[in-house]
Scaffold this motif. Structure first.
Motif, PDB file in Angstrom:
ATOM      1  N   VAL A  28      66.830  25.814 -17.719  1.00 54.27           N
ATOM      2  CA  VAL A  28      68.152  25.606 -17.123  1.00 54.27           C
ATOM      3  C   VAL A  28      68.922  24.538 -17.883  1.00 54.27           C
ATOM      4  CG1 VAL A  28      69.415  24.860 -15.065  1.00 54.27           C
ATOM      5  CG2 VAL A  28      67.422  26.367 -14.837  1.00 54.27           C
ATOM      6  N   GLY A  29      68.332  23.365 -18.075  1.00 55.02           N
ATOM      7  CA  GLY A  29      69.044  22.300 -18.763  1.00 55.02           C
ATOM      8  C   GLY A  29      68.127  21.148 -19.122  1.00 55.02           C
ATOM      9  N   ALA A  30      68.591  20.311 -20.058  1.00 60.36           N
ATOM     10  CA  ALA A  30      67.870  19.109 -20.474  1.00 60.36           C
ATOM     11  C   ALA A  30      68.838  17.942 -20.421  1.00 60.36           C
ATOM     12  CB  ALA A  30      67.295  19.271 -21.873  1.00 60.36           C
ATOM     13  N   TYR A  31      68.372  16.806 -19.885  1.00 62.70           N
ATOM     14  CA  TYR A  31      69.250  15.672 -19.610  1.00 62.70           C
ATOM     15  C   TYR A  31      68.551  14.349 -19.922  1.00 62.70           C
ATOM     16  CZ  TYR A  31      71.278  19.494 -16.963  1.00 62.70           C
ATOM     17  OH  TYR A  31      71.781  20.718 -16.617  1.00 62.70           O
ATOM     18  N   VAL A  32      69.339  13.370 -20.327  1.00 63.11           N
ATOM     19  CA  VAL A  32      68.851  11.999 -20.491  1.00 63.11           C
ATOM     20  C   VAL A  32      69.233  11.222 -19.244  1.00 63.11           C
ATOM     21  CG1 VAL A  32      69.113   9.851 -21.798  1.00 63.11           C
ATOM     22  CG2 VAL A  32      68.983  12.038 -23.008  1.00 63.11           C
ATOM     23  N   GLN A  33      68.286  10.488 -18.696  1.00 61.75           N
ATOM     24  CA  GLN A  33      68.581   9.565 -17.593  1.00 61.75           C
ATOM     25  C   GLN A  33      68.030   8.192 -17.969  1.00 61.75           C
ATOM     26  OE1 GLN A  33      66.310   8.306 -14.966  1.00 61.75           O
ATOM     27  NE2 GLN A  33      64.507   9.602 -15.162  1.00 61.75           N
ATOM     28  N   GLY A  34      67.887   7.271 -17.054  1.00 59.75           N
ATOM     29  CA  GLY A  34      67.331   5.966 -17.358  1.00 59.75           C
ATOM     30  C   GLY A  34      68.300   5.056 -18.089  1.00 59.75           C
ATOM     31  N   SER A  35      67.754   4.147 -18.892  1.00 58.17           N
ATOM     32  CA  SER A  35      68.555   3.081 -19.497  1.00 58.17           C
ATOM     33  C   SER A  35      69.614   3.607 -20.448  1.00 58.17           C
ATOM     34  CB  SER A  35      67.644   2.074 -20.214  1.00 58.17           C
ATOM     35  OG  SER A  35      66.829   2.732 -21.167  1.00 58.17           O
ATOM     36  N   ALA A  37      71.161   6.508 -20.263  1.00 65.01           N
ATOM     37  CA  ALA A  37      72.231   7.074 -19.453  1.00 65.01           C
ATOM     38  C   ALA A  37      73.100   5.973 -18.846  1.00 65.01           C
ATOM     39  CB  ALA A  37      71.646   7.947 -18.348  1.00 65.01           C
ATOM     40  N   LEU A  38      72.501   4.849 -18.526  1.00 63.82           N
ATOM     41  CA  LEU A  38      73.232   3.717 -17.953  1.00 63.82           C
ATOM     42  C   LEU A  38      73.960   2.895 -19.006  1.00 63.82           C
ATOM     43  CD1 LEU A  38      70.585   2.569 -15.326  1.00 63.82           C
ATOM     44  CD2 LEU A  38      72.839   3.521 -14.809  1.00 63.82           C
ATOM     45  N   GLY A  39      73.844   3.276 -20.275  1.00 64.34           N
ATOM     46  CA  GLY A  39      74.554   2.587 -21.354  1.00 64.34           C
ATOM     47  C   GLY A  39      73.902   1.298 -21.785  1.00 64.34           C
ATOM     48  N   ALA A  40      72.622   1.097 -21.442  1.00 60.70           N
ATOM     49  CA  ALA A  40      71.954  -0.173 -21.750  1.00 60.70           C
ATOM     50  C   ALA A  40      70.698   0.018 -22.594  1.00 60.70           C
ATOM     51  CB  ALA A  40      71.588  -0.899 -20.456  1.00 60.70           C
ATOM     52  N   GLY A  41      70.467   1.199 -23.129  1.00 67.21           N
ATOM     53  CA  GLY A  41      69.276   1.419 -23.933  1.00 67.21           C
ATOM     54  C   GLY A  41      69.334   0.688 -25.257  1.00 67.21           C
ATOM     55  N   CYS A  47      63.109   6.228 -23.766  1.00 65.21           N
ATOM     56  CA  CYS A  47      64.192   7.183 -23.528  1.00 65.21           C
ATOM     57  C   CYS A  47      63.719   8.177 -22.478  1.00 65.21           C
ATOM     58  CB  CYS A  47      64.593   7.899 -24.814  1.00 65.21           C
ATOM     59  SG  CYS A  47      65.986   9.023 -24.596  1.00 65.21           S
ATOM     60  N   ASP A  48      64.362   8.153 -21.322  1.00 67.88           N
ATOM     61  CA  ASP A  48      63.956   8.976 -20.180  1.00 67.88           C
ATOM     62  C   ASP A  48      64.691  10.311 -20.194  1.00 67.88           C
ATOM     63  OD1 ASP A  48      62.372   6.908 -18.423  1.00 67.88           O
ATOM     64  OD2 ASP A  48      64.172   5.873 -19.095  1.00 67.88           O
ATOM     65  N   PHE A  49      63.960  11.385 -19.963  1.00 70.33           N
ATOM     66  CA  PHE A  49      64.574  12.707 -19.927  1.00 70.33           C
ATOM     67  C   PHE A  49      64.098  13.481 -18.710  1.00 70.33           C
ATOM     68  CE2 PHE A  49      60.558  13.474 -22.120  1.00 70.33           C
ATOM     69  CZ  PHE A  49      60.118  14.658 -21.558  1.00 70.33           C
ATOM     70  N   LEU A  83      59.311   8.289 -25.745  1.00 67.75           N
ATOM     71  CA  LEU A  83      59.898   9.249 -24.822  1.00 67.75           C
ATOM     72  C   LEU A  83      59.163   9.193 -23.489  1.00 67.75           C
ATOM     73  CD1 LEU A  83      60.344  12.465 -27.016  1.00 67.75           C
ATOM     74  CD2 LEU A  83      62.129  10.848 -26.323  1.00 67.75           C
ATOM     75  N   GLU A  84      59.905   9.416 -22.402  1.00 65.37           N
ATOM     76  CA  GLU A  84      59.287   9.497 -21.077  1.00 65.37           C
ATOM     77  C   GLU A  84      60.130  10.438 -20.226  1.00 65.37           C
ATOM     78  OE1 GLU A  84      57.337   6.123 -19.102  1.00 65.37           O
ATOM     79  OE2 GLU A  84      58.879   6.323 -17.550  1.00 65.37           O
ATOM     80  N   GLY A  85      59.482  11.373 -19.556  1.00 60.86           N
ATOM     81  CA  GLY A  85      60.278  12.287 -18.753  1.00 60.86           C
ATOM     82  C   GLY A  85      59.441  13.340 -18.065  1.00 60.86           C
TER      83      GLY A  85
END
Length: 257
Positions: A28-35, A37-41, A47-49, A83-85
Motif C-alpha cells: 500500500v505505501g511506505a512512510y518515514v516517521q520518527g525524528s 519526520a519531525l524535522g530533527a533527524g 531512521c524510522d519507517f 534503520l528501524e521500522g
C-alpha cells in the motif's frame, strides 16, 4: 529529498523498491516517521519507517523480508545500520482499535526481524499522521486516522512509571548515552502528557527548559549539549549526571498522578 542525507535517501529508495517487489499487490505505501519526520533527524538518529500492506506478511513474503533485512546492515555506508521500522497491515494501522497488534519489526542495528508492538503506539501514529513523509503510496492521512490528544496523554501517563525500568532492561547506565536517553525520554513523555502531541528529542528538551521547574535547567542543558558525543561504549556519564537523572526521574514520575 526525503532527508538531509543523500546516502539515507538512496537507501530509503532502494528499501521501498525492494519491499514493493516482495509485497507485490499487497503493498500500500511506505512512510518515514520518527525524528526525521519531525524535522530533527541527524547523524545520531535512527531512521524510522512504516510499510503498510493489505495484510501482514506471512510465509514466503515474510521470509523474503527477513532475507532483505538480514543483508542490509552488511552493506557499506552509515545508514545501513540505522534503520528501524515495521510492516503493518492497513486494518490495524488505520485506527487505535489496532493497538496491540504485533507487526514485523526491524530493530535499530539488528539483522533479525521480530514480531513486536514497538511501532504500534499512539505516539508513533501521531507522528505518522501529522508529519509522516511519503516514500511511496497514498498520502499518510489516507492510511492513518487522526489520533485524539486524549489517547496520546493516556499513553504518556501509563508510560511514566515504567520509563526507568524499561531503559534498564536493554541499556547500561554505565554509558553516558543511556543517561542522556533517559532524561530525553522523560521530557518527551511529559511533553505528550501536557500537550497531547509528540515532540522530537531536541524539541522536548527545549520545552522542558522553558516549562519545567527551573532547577532542572542545567541537567537538560547538559543532555542537549552532549548529544554530539553519540553512542560510545567507552564514554561514562559525566560526574553527578546519573544522580541528577535519577532525581529527575522521580520528579517526572510524580506527574503520572
Amino acid at each position: 529529498m526525503f532527508t538531509p542525507y543523500e546516502e539515507l535517501d538512496a537507501l530509503l529508495g532502494d528499501l521501498t523498491r525492494s519491499v514493493r517487489d516482495i509485497l507485490g499487490d499487497t503493498f500500500v505505501g511506505a512512510y518515514v516517521q520518527g525524528s526525521f519526520a519531525l524535522g530533527a533527524g541527524d547523524r545520531h538518529s535512527d531512521c524510522d519507517f512504516v510499510v503498510a500492506a493489505t495484510r501482514l506478511p506471512r510465509g514466503g513474503t515474510e521470509a523474503a523480508l527477513r532475507r532483505l533485512h538480514d543483508g542490509i546492515p552488511l552493506r557499506p555506508g552509515h545508514w545501513t545500520r540505522h534503520l528501524e521500522g515495521s510492516y503493518a497491515d492497513t486494518a490495524s494501522l488505520r485506527d487505535l482499535g489496532g493497538l496491540g497488534t504485533p507487526w514485523l519489526f526491524n530493530d535499530h542495528g539488528h539483522r533479525e526481524l521480530t514480531w513486536d508492538t514497538h511501532c504500534n503506539s499512539a505516539h508513533s501514529r501521531w507522528i505518522l499522521r501529522h508529519h509522516g513523509i511519503t516514500l511511496a503510496g497514498p498520502p499518510v492521512t489516507e492510511v492513518v486516522d487522526e489520533v485524539p490528544p486524549e489517547a496520546v496523554r493516556a499513553e504518556a501517563r501509563a508510560a511514566l512509571p515504567e520509563v526507568l525500568d524499561s531503559v534498564r532492561s536493554w541499556a547500561s547506565f554505565d554509558l553516558a548515552w543511556t543517561q542522556r536517553y533517559t532524561v530525553t525520554t522523560y521530557c518527551r513523555v511529559l511533553y505528550s502528557l501536557r500537550t497531547g502531541r509528540v515532540a522530537s528529542k531536541p524539541g522536548a528538551l527545549a520545552w522542558g527548559r522553558e516549562h519545567l521547574t527551573p532547577g532542572w535547567g542545567p541537567l537538560l542543558t547538559q543532555v542537549s549539549a552532549d548529544r554530539g558525543r553519540g553512542w560510545d561504549p567507552a564514554d561514562p556519564p559525566r560526574p553527578g549526571s546519573l544522580e541528577a537523572t535519577y532525581a529527575f526521574a522521580s520528579y517526572a514520575e510524580s506527574f503520572a498522578a
